[in-house]
Motif scaffolding. Structure first.
Motif, PDB file in Angstrom:
ATOM      1  N   ASP A 224     -39.178  29.337 -57.385  1.00  0.00           N
ATOM      2  CA  ASP A 224     -37.621  28.743 -56.943  1.00  0.00           C
ATOM      3  C   ASP A 224     -37.254  29.469 -55.866  1.00  0.00           C
ATOM      4  OD1 ASP A 224     -37.496  31.008 -58.302  1.00  0.00           O
ATOM      5  OD2 ASP A 224     -36.041  30.298 -60.116  1.00  0.00           O
ATOM      6  N   GLY A 225     -37.863  30.211 -55.083  1.00  0.00           N
ATOM      7  CA  GLY A 225     -37.374  31.026 -53.916  1.00  0.00           C
ATOM      8  C   GLY A 225     -36.880  32.273 -54.534  1.00  0.00           C
ATOM      9  N   ARG A 226     -36.641  32.778 -55.793  1.00  0.00           N
ATOM     10  CA  ARG A 226     -36.287  34.092 -56.309  1.00  0.00           C
ATOM     11  C   ARG A 226     -37.188  35.058 -55.777  1.00  0.00           C
ATOM     12  NH1 ARG A 226     -36.341  35.145 -61.249  1.00  0.00           N
ATOM     13  NH2 ARG A 226     -37.247  32.981 -61.582  1.00  0.00           N
ATOM     14  N   ILE A 227     -36.609  36.362 -55.299  1.00  0.00           N
ATOM     15  CA  ILE A 227     -37.266  37.372 -55.091  1.00  0.00           C
ATOM     16  C   ILE A 227     -36.967  38.647 -55.981  1.00  0.00           C
ATOM     17  CG2 ILE A 227     -37.639  39.485 -53.241  1.00  0.00           C
ATOM     18  CD1 ILE A 227     -37.376  37.069 -51.073  1.00  0.00           C
ATOM     19  N   LYS A 228     -37.992  39.280 -56.575  1.00  0.00           N
ATOM     20  CA  LYS A 228     -37.708  40.597 -57.323  1.00  0.00           C
ATOM     21  C   LYS A 228     -38.458  41.817 -56.317  1.00  0.00           C
ATOM     22  CE  LYS A 228     -37.626  39.095 -62.074  1.00  0.00           C
ATOM     23  NZ  LYS A 228     -38.326  39.233 -63.492  1.00  0.00           N
ATOM     24  N   TYR A 229     -37.900  42.991 -56.411  1.00  0.00           N
ATOM     25  CA  TYR A 229     -38.390  43.914 -55.852  1.00  0.00           C
ATOM     26  C   TYR A 229     -39.209  44.796 -57.231  1.00  0.00           C
ATOM     27  CZ  TYR A 229     -35.821  43.086 -51.800  1.00  0.00           C
ATOM     28  OH  TYR A 229     -35.485  42.364 -50.603  1.00  0.00           O
ATOM     29  N   VAL A 230     -40.166  45.211 -56.773  1.00  0.00           N
ATOM     30  CA  VAL A 230     -40.811  46.259 -57.659  1.00  0.00           C
ATOM     31  C   VAL A 230     -41.395  47.315 -57.348  1.00  0.00           C
ATOM     32  CG1 VAL A 230     -41.488  44.380 -59.140  1.00  0.00           C
ATOM     33  CG2 VAL A 230     -43.115  45.073 -57.736  1.00  0.00           C
ATOM     34  N   ARG A 231     -41.563  48.607 -58.173  1.00  0.00           N
ATOM     35  CA  ARG A 231     -42.152  49.904 -57.416  1.00  0.00           C
ATOM     36  C   ARG A 231     -43.340  49.891 -58.345  1.00  0.00           C
ATOM     37  NH1 ARG A 231     -37.961  54.020 -56.999  1.00  0.00           N
ATOM     38  NH2 ARG A 231     -37.798  52.948 -54.898  1.00  0.00           N
ATOM     39  N   GLU A 232     -44.537  50.174 -57.791  1.00  0.00           N
ATOM     40  CA  GLU A 232     -45.705  50.024 -58.261  1.00  0.00           C
ATOM     41  C   GLU A 232     -46.426  51.556 -57.978  1.00  0.00           C
ATOM     42  OE1 GLU A 232     -50.431  48.070 -58.158  1.00  0.00           O
ATOM     43  OE2 GLU A 232     -48.650  47.330 -56.970  1.00  0.00           O
ATOM     44  N   ALA A 233     -46.653  52.252 -59.059  1.00  0.00           N
ATOM     45  CA  ALA A 233     -47.536  53.649 -58.993  1.00  0.00           C
ATOM     46  C   ALA A 233     -49.021  53.468 -59.758  1.00  0.00           C
ATOM     47  CB  ALA A 233     -46.796  54.586 -59.766  1.00  0.00           C
ATOM     48  N   CYS A 234     -49.846  53.910 -59.007  1.00  0.00           N
ATOM     49  CA  CYS A 234     -51.189  53.719 -59.386  1.00  0.00           C
ATOM     50  C   CYS A 234     -51.985  54.881 -59.206  1.00  0.00           C
ATOM     51  CB  CYS A 234     -51.951  52.621 -58.571  1.00  0.00           C
ATOM     52  SG  CYS A 234     -53.769  52.470 -58.641  1.00  0.00           S
ATOM     53  N   GLU A 235     -53.070  55.151 -60.127  1.00  0.00           N
ATOM     54  CA  GLU A 235     -54.109  56.197 -59.859  1.00  0.00           C
ATOM     55  C   GLU A 235     -55.339  55.645 -60.406  1.00  0.00           C
ATOM     56  OE1 GLU A 235     -53.225  59.710 -62.343  1.00  0.00           O
ATOM     57  OE2 GLU A 235     -53.694  58.662 -64.163  1.00  0.00           O
ATOM     58  N   THR A 236     -56.493  56.415 -59.738  1.00  0.00           N
ATOM     59  CA  THR A 236     -58.063  55.600 -60.183  1.00  0.00           C
ATOM     60  C   THR A 236     -58.785  57.034 -60.636  1.00  0.00           C
ATOM     61  OG1 THR A 236     -57.667  53.941 -58.558  1.00  0.00           O
ATOM     62  CG2 THR A 236     -59.840  54.615 -59.185  1.00  0.00           C
ATOM     63  N   LEU A 237     -59.344  56.745 -61.832  1.00  0.00           N
ATOM     64  CA  LEU A 237     -60.388  57.624 -62.358  1.00  0.00           C
ATOM     65  C   LEU A 237     -61.636  57.207 -61.751  1.00  0.00           C
ATOM     66  CD1 LEU A 237     -59.374  57.248 -66.034  1.00  0.00           C
ATOM     67  CD2 LEU A 237     -58.606  58.948 -64.326  1.00  0.00           C
ATOM     68  N   PHE A 238     -62.299  58.596 -61.577  1.00  0.00           N
ATOM     69  CA  PHE A 238     -63.916  58.368 -60.968  1.00  0.00           C
ATOM     70  C   PHE A 238     -65.025  58.912 -61.707  1.00  0.00           C
ATOM     71  CE2 PHE A 238     -60.700  58.256 -57.425  1.00  0.00           C
ATOM     72  CZ  PHE A 238     -61.054  57.346 -56.451  1.00  0.00           C
ATOM     73  N   ASP A 239     -65.956  58.509 -61.678  1.00  0.00           N
ATOM     74  CA  ASP A 239     -67.210  59.090 -62.461  1.00  0.00           C
ATOM     75  C   ASP A 239     -67.637  60.493 -61.720  1.00  0.00           C
ATOM     76  OD1 ASP A 239     -68.890  58.119 -60.343  1.00  0.00           O
ATOM     77  OD2 ASP A 239     -69.722  56.440 -61.538  1.00  0.00           O
ATOM     78  N   GLU A 240     -68.776  60.939 -62.214  1.00  0.00           N
ATOM     79  CA  GLU A 240     -69.165  62.156 -61.669  1.00  0.00           C
ATOM     80  C   GLU A 240     -69.935  62.015 -60.383  1.00  0.00           C
ATOM     81  OE1 GLU A 240     -72.161  63.608 -64.494  1.00  0.00           O
ATOM     82  OE2 GLU A 240     -70.334  64.046 -66.126  1.00  0.00           O
ATOM     83  N   SER A 241     -70.156  60.756 -60.286  1.00  0.00           N
ATOM     84  CA  SER A 241     -70.770  60.467 -58.622  1.00  0.00           C
ATOM     85  C   SER A 241     -69.642  60.200 -57.695  1.00  0.00           C
ATOM     86  CB  SER A 241     -71.906  59.426 -58.943  1.00  0.00           C
ATOM     87  OG  SER A 241     -72.839  59.748 -59.531  1.00  0.00           O
ATOM     88  N   GLY A 242     -68.500  60.192 -58.230  1.00  0.00           N
ATOM     89  CA  GLY A 242     -67.427  59.863 -57.216  1.00  0.00           C
ATOM     90  C   GLY A 242     -67.029  58.308 -57.125  1.00  0.00           C
ATOM     91  N   ASN A 243     -67.838  57.479 -58.092  1.00  0.00           N
ATOM     92  CA  ASN A 243     -67.645  55.974 -58.001  1.00  0.00           C
ATOM     93  C   ASN A 243     -66.293  55.739 -58.815  1.00  0.00           C
ATOM     94  OD1 ASN A 243     -69.840  55.367 -56.477  1.00  0.00           O
ATOM     95  ND2 ASN A 243     -71.075  55.831 -58.404  1.00  0.00           N
TER      96      ASN A 243
END
Length: 444
Positions: A224-243
């Protein structure tokens, strides 16, 4: 082999029965307790010798449960042969009055003639597990409620299966039906404002490369044309091989903050770019903010005026009653407008038109004063010029006919009041009428 050693087999069976963590209960066809292992003793607080020959409904069951358990769990096992175990759950009441929830697996034991001899009940105390599950459920409910109140949702993305999980609050925030949303990273990107998708994707991709968490603000665009603003925070976990294996993060609705910030930025822009000089003071009338127009008008910088009373700008030529009227009006009505005479840093005196407002908090207490003003020197000069032209001849500078008539009227009134004589001299210039008639009154 144990099959060839019945005595050894019985010893092993007894050892297992007595030392297992599950409850083992053996009842005869009258419901009397024949076996009552150590686990039963630990849960009930009764020793086997105390309950031998008694029924569970007169020992370890409360009066409320006794009739139900006997009718629903015990009696059906007496009426027919059951090939499969019969499961039942009920509470046991210990010697101390504590209640424990037991899940039972009941089987029938027949003799060589096929007659029912015993009921074997094997039980598992699930009280702690259910308490943990209940606690976990309450914690999850509290977390979801906290997310709803704070308008912060949580998510996790399994990078091996590309399976995306959202909390309830994110579904509410994104206004998406859980059942109709194919949760994946691509589906998530589709919810973002088209102009921000590249920004979000680049931030996430770079985070996967450098292994660092990130935080980013972006927009959601609705149908409908409305806009929301969001703040996103993210972190990633890796295995022993760095994947990378799992990414997880939060999303917060910051629409109100963004709108408020935009309004603040707008007001700040107006404050900075206003052609009028603006000053803000605290409740003690000490300067806390000025705009560039004020510096241009007065010659004072903010560093010179911070914490100073605005009377540093006064010239001393404004009548004291004007200031008294100003403060009375600010206290009573919260507003005042009027003319003041100030002095610049270089000493130049100038008139200014000031508008001052009192700012109050929720308790109607004055917290700040805001004043805007501008130099009216040119306006005052124009007014004085207009006033002069209205009463003087433009060529000679002498009083014109209007002023003559005004002063003559005043002189006549005064002479009558004081009973004095008044002399009036009239000089006639010959042939002046000809000039007026031929060249006009302006030339005459």
């Amino acid at each position: 082999m144990l099959e060839d050693n019945p005595q050894g087999k019985q010893l092993l069976t007894d050892a297992i029965t007595e030392n297992t963590g599950v409850l083992v209960l053996l009842l005869d066809t009258e419901g009397r307790i024949v076996e009552f292992n150590k686990a039963c003793e630990r849960v009930s607080g009764y020793r086997f010798e105390e309950v031998r020959g008694k029924t569970p409904w007169e020992t370890v069951l409360s009066s409320e449960d006794a009739r139900t358990v006997r009718a629903e769990a015990f009696m059906p096992l007496l009426r027919g042969r059951h090939e499969d175990p019969v499961y039942y759950t009920n509470h046991w009441s210990s010697r101390t009055g504590a209640s424990r929830l037991i899940e039972w697996c009941n089987t029938q034991l027949f003799d060589d003639q096929g007659q029912l001899q015993y009921i074997v009940a094997v039980g598992l105390d699930v009280t702690s597990r259910l308490e943990f599950e209940d606690s976990l459920h309450k914690s999850r409910s509290q977390l979801l409620e906290a997310q709803r109140i704070a308008r912060v949702g949580s998510w996790s993305l399994d990078l091996r299966s590309n399976q995306l999980e959202w909390s309830d609050e994110i579904y509410r925030l994104f206004e998406i039906d859980r059942e109709r949303f194919g949760a994946s990273y691509e589906a998530f990107l589709d919810t973002i404002h088209p102009e921000d998708r590249g920004l979000v994707n680049d931030a996430y991709t770079e985070s996967l490369k450098n292994g660092q968490p990130y935080e980013i603000d972006h927009r959601l665009l609705f149908s409908d044309g409305r806009i929301k603003y969001v703040r996103e925070a993210c972190e990633t976990l890796f295995d022993e091989s760095g994947n990378p294996i799992i990414s997880r993060g939060t999303v917060q609705d910051i629409t109100e903050q963004k709108v408020a910030q935009q309004q603040v930025n707008l007001y700040a822009s107006v404050f900075i770019n206003s052609p009028e000089a603006i000053m803000v003071t605290d409740r003690d009338n000490c300067i806390i903010a000025i705009n560039p127009a004020l510096t241009e008008l007065t010659g004072y910088t903010f560093e010179e005026l911070e914490g100073v009373n605005p009377n540093i700008l006064a010239s001393g030529l404004t009548p004291p009653q004007v200031y008294q009227e100003m403060w009375d009006s600010l206290q009573e009505a919260g507003f005042w407008q009027g003319e003041l005479i100030d002095r610049t840093k270089e000493g130049k005196v100038y008139p200014k038109w000031a508008t001052i407002a009192a700012i109050r908090d929720e308790q109607d207490r004055i917290t700040h004063y805001m004043a805007s003003f501008f130099d009216i020197t040119e306006r005052k000069a124009a007014e004085e010029r207009i006033q002069y032209l209205a009463h003087h001849d433009t060529l000679t500078g002498l009083y014109n006919r209007f002023s003559l008539e005004d002063r003559l009227s005043q002189a006549i009134v005064q002479a009558r009041r004081e009973k004095n004589q008044l002399a009036l001299l009239f000089i006639d210039l010959d042939r002046f009428k000809l000039i007026n008639d031929t060249l006009g009154h302006q030339v005459g």
